[in-house]
Design a protein around this motif. Structure first.
Motif, mmCIF file in Angstrom:
data_model
loop_
_atom_site.group_PDB
_atom_site.id
_atom_site.type_symbol
_atom_site.label_atom_id
_atom_site.label_comp_id
_atom_site.label_asym_id
_atom_site.label_seq_id
_atom_site.Cartn_x
_atom_site.Cartn_y
_atom_site.Cartn_z
ATOM 1 N N SER A 117 8.761 -1.022 -1.942
ATOM 2 C CA SER A 117 10.188 -0.718 -2.071
ATOM 3 C C SER A 117 10.614 -0.281 -3.456
ATOM 4 O O SER A 117 11.680 0.293 -3.614
ATOM 5 C CB SER A 117 10.994 -1.963 -1.686
ATOM 6 O OG SER A 117 10.636 -3.039 -2.524
ATOM 7 N N SER A 118 9.834 -0.547 -4.454
ATOM 8 C CA SER A 118 10.289 -0.261 -5.814
ATOM 9 C C SER A 118 9.732 1.050 -6.321
ATOM 10 O O SER A 118 10.306 2.107 -6.101
ATOM 11 C CB SER A 118 9.934 -1.417 -6.746
ATOM 12 O OG SER A 118 10.605 -2.579 -6.333
ATOM 13 N N MET A 119 8.596 0.986 -6.985
ATOM 14 C CA MET A 119 8.064 2.169 -7.644
ATOM 15 C C MET A 119 7.812 3.318 -6.659
ATOM 16 O O MET A 119 8.268 4.431 -6.865
ATOM 17 C CB MET A 119 6.796 1.826 -8.410
ATOM 18 C CG MET A 119 6.335 2.946 -9.312
ATOM 19 S SD MET A 119 4.938 2.485 -10.338
ATOM 20 C CE MET A 119 5.726 1.338 -11.457
ATOM 21 N N VAL A 120 7.103 3.043 -5.580
ATOM 22 C CA VAL A 120 6.756 4.103 -4.628
ATOM 23 C C VAL A 120 8.001 4.679 -3.955
ATOM 24 O O VAL A 120 8.180 5.889 -3.881
ATOM 25 C CB VAL A 120 5.753 3.582 -3.569
ATOM 26 C CG1 VAL A 120 5.549 4.592 -2.463
ATOM 27 C CG2 VAL A 120 4.436 3.242 -4.221
ATOM 28 N N VAL A 155 15.234 0.066 1.764
ATOM 29 C CA VAL A 155 13.914 0.062 2.412
ATOM 30 C C VAL A 155 13.556 -1.344 2.892
ATOM 31 O O VAL A 155 13.103 -1.530 4.028
ATOM 32 C CB VAL A 155 12.833 0.622 1.455
ATOM 33 C CG1 VAL A 155 11.433 0.397 2.020
ATOM 34 C CG2 VAL A 155 13.066 2.101 1.186
ATOM 35 N N VAL A 156 13.797 -2.351 2.047
ATOM 36 C CA VAL A 156 13.492 -3.734 2.431
ATOM 37 C C VAL A 156 14.339 -4.150 3.634
ATOM 38 O O VAL A 156 13.828 -4.724 4.604
ATOM 39 C CB VAL A 156 13.730 -4.697 1.251
ATOM 40 C CG1 VAL A 156 13.534 -6.148 1.683
ATOM 41 C CG2 VAL A 156 12.814 -4.360 0.086
ATOM 42 N N ILE A 175 9.787 -11.519 -2.111
ATOM 43 C CA ILE A 175 9.364 -11.762 -3.490
ATOM 44 C C ILE A 175 9.075 -10.450 -4.209
ATOM 45 O O ILE A 175 8.292 -9.627 -3.730
ATOM 46 C CB ILE A 175 8.112 -12.649 -3.512
ATOM 47 C CG1 ILE A 175 8.422 -13.979 -2.852
ATOM 48 C CG2 ILE A 175 7.605 -12.853 -4.931
ATOM 49 C CD1 ILE A 175 7.199 -14.805 -2.577
ATOM 50 N N MET A 176 9.704 -10.267 -5.366
ATOM 51 C CA MET A 176 9.467 -9.084 -6.187
ATOM 52 C C MET A 176 8.176 -9.284 -6.984
ATOM 53 O O MET A 176 8.014 -10.297 -7.667
ATOM 54 C CB MET A 176 10.631 -8.871 -7.161
ATOM 55 C CG MET A 176 10.393 -7.764 -8.167
ATOM 56 S SD MET A 176 10.198 -6.140 -7.435
ATOM 57 C CE MET A 176 11.886 -5.815 -6.985
ATOM 58 N N ILE A 177 7.278 -8.322 -6.876
ATOM 59 C CA ILE A 177 6.048 -8.322 -7.671
ATOM 60 C C ILE A 177 6.212 -7.257 -8.740
ATOM 61 O O ILE A 177 6.586 -6.122 -8.446
ATOM 62 C CB ILE A 177 4.805 -8.023 -6.791
ATOM 63 C CG1 ILE A 177 4.716 -9.016 -5.631
ATOM 64 C CG2 ILE A 177 3.544 -8.023 -7.640
ATOM 65 C CD1 ILE A 177 4.548 -10.460 -6.032
ATOM 66 N N TYR A 189 6.683 -3.799 -5.968
ATOM 67 C CA TYR A 189 6.873 -3.919 -4.524
ATOM 68 C C TYR A 189 7.382 -5.321 -4.223
ATOM 69 O O TYR A 189 7.524 -6.151 -5.110
ATOM 70 C CB TYR A 189 5.576 -3.640 -3.764
ATOM 71 C CG TYR A 189 4.395 -4.484 -4.186
ATOM 72 C CD1 TYR A 189 4.168 -5.738 -3.621
ATOM 73 C CD2 TYR A 189 3.494 -4.032 -5.148
ATOM 74 C CE1 TYR A 189 3.096 -6.511 -4.003
ATOM 75 C CE2 TYR A 189 2.411 -4.800 -5.536
ATOM 76 C CZ TYR A 189 2.225 -6.036 -4.965
ATOM 77 O OH TYR A 189 1.152 -6.802 -5.343
ATOM 78 N N ARG A 190 7.640 -5.580 -2.956
ATOM 79 C CA ARG A 190 8.065 -6.909 -2.520
ATOM 80 C C ARG A 190 7.110 -7.421 -1.452
ATOM 81 O O ARG A 190 6.555 -6.640 -0.685
ATOM 82 C CB ARG A 190 9.489 -6.865 -1.960
ATOM 83 C CG ARG A 190 10.505 -6.577 -3.038
ATOM 84 C CD ARG A 190 11.906 -6.580 -2.475
ATOM 85 N NE ARG A 190 12.849 -6.164 -3.474
ATOM 86 C CZ ARG A 190 13.597 -6.996 -4.207
ATOM 87 N NH1 ARG A 190 13.508 -8.286 -4.036
ATOM 88 N NH2 ARG A 190 14.440 -6.522 -5.094
#
Length: 119
Positions: free
Chosen positions: A9-12, A55-56, A77-79, A89-90
């Motif tokens: 959900s984050s970088m990509v 997205v999440v 959980i945010m990684i 990502y989560r």
């Protein structure tokens, strides 16, 4: 059966939002299981929601249609990256039984802080 899902959900997602918007690109459609996600995203974006959060939540909605409990954005959980602490990502647990999230919560208590889990 429970699913521990890596949600990119984050970088990509943030890097590829424009690519995903093309109607011929089925990547996000296949991931969230909803061919109409672009319409919903247009409304959510207009209200100020980030693509990452969308997205999440969209994946969670799809899991709910299969009978799974959606843990929601706050329990995913945010990684983050080790070097710059950037969100990557989560991780989210989807279970059909209320004990699933309880077991997941207990498991996280014993995780190594190096894994980057934020509680």
């Amino acid at each position: 059966m429970d699913f521990l899902v890596l949600i990119p959900s984050s970088m990509v997602a943030n890097r590829n939002e424009q690519h995903y918007m093309h109607p011929r690109n089925k990547t996000l459609e296949n991931f969230v299981g909803n061919p109409d996600w672009r319409t919903r995203w247009g409304k959510e974006k207009a209200s100020g929601k980030s693509f990452e959060h969308f997205v999440v939540e969209e994946f969670g909605r799809s899991m709910q249609t299969l009978g799974y409990i959606d843990p929601g954005l706050k329990k995913a959980i945010m990684i983050r990256s080790d070097d710059k602490n950037l969100p990557l990502y989560r991780l989210a647990l989807y279970s059909k039984h209320k004990l699933g999230p309880k077991f997941w919560k207990e498991t996280k208590k014993y995780s190594d802080p190096q894994t980057g889990f934020e509680f």
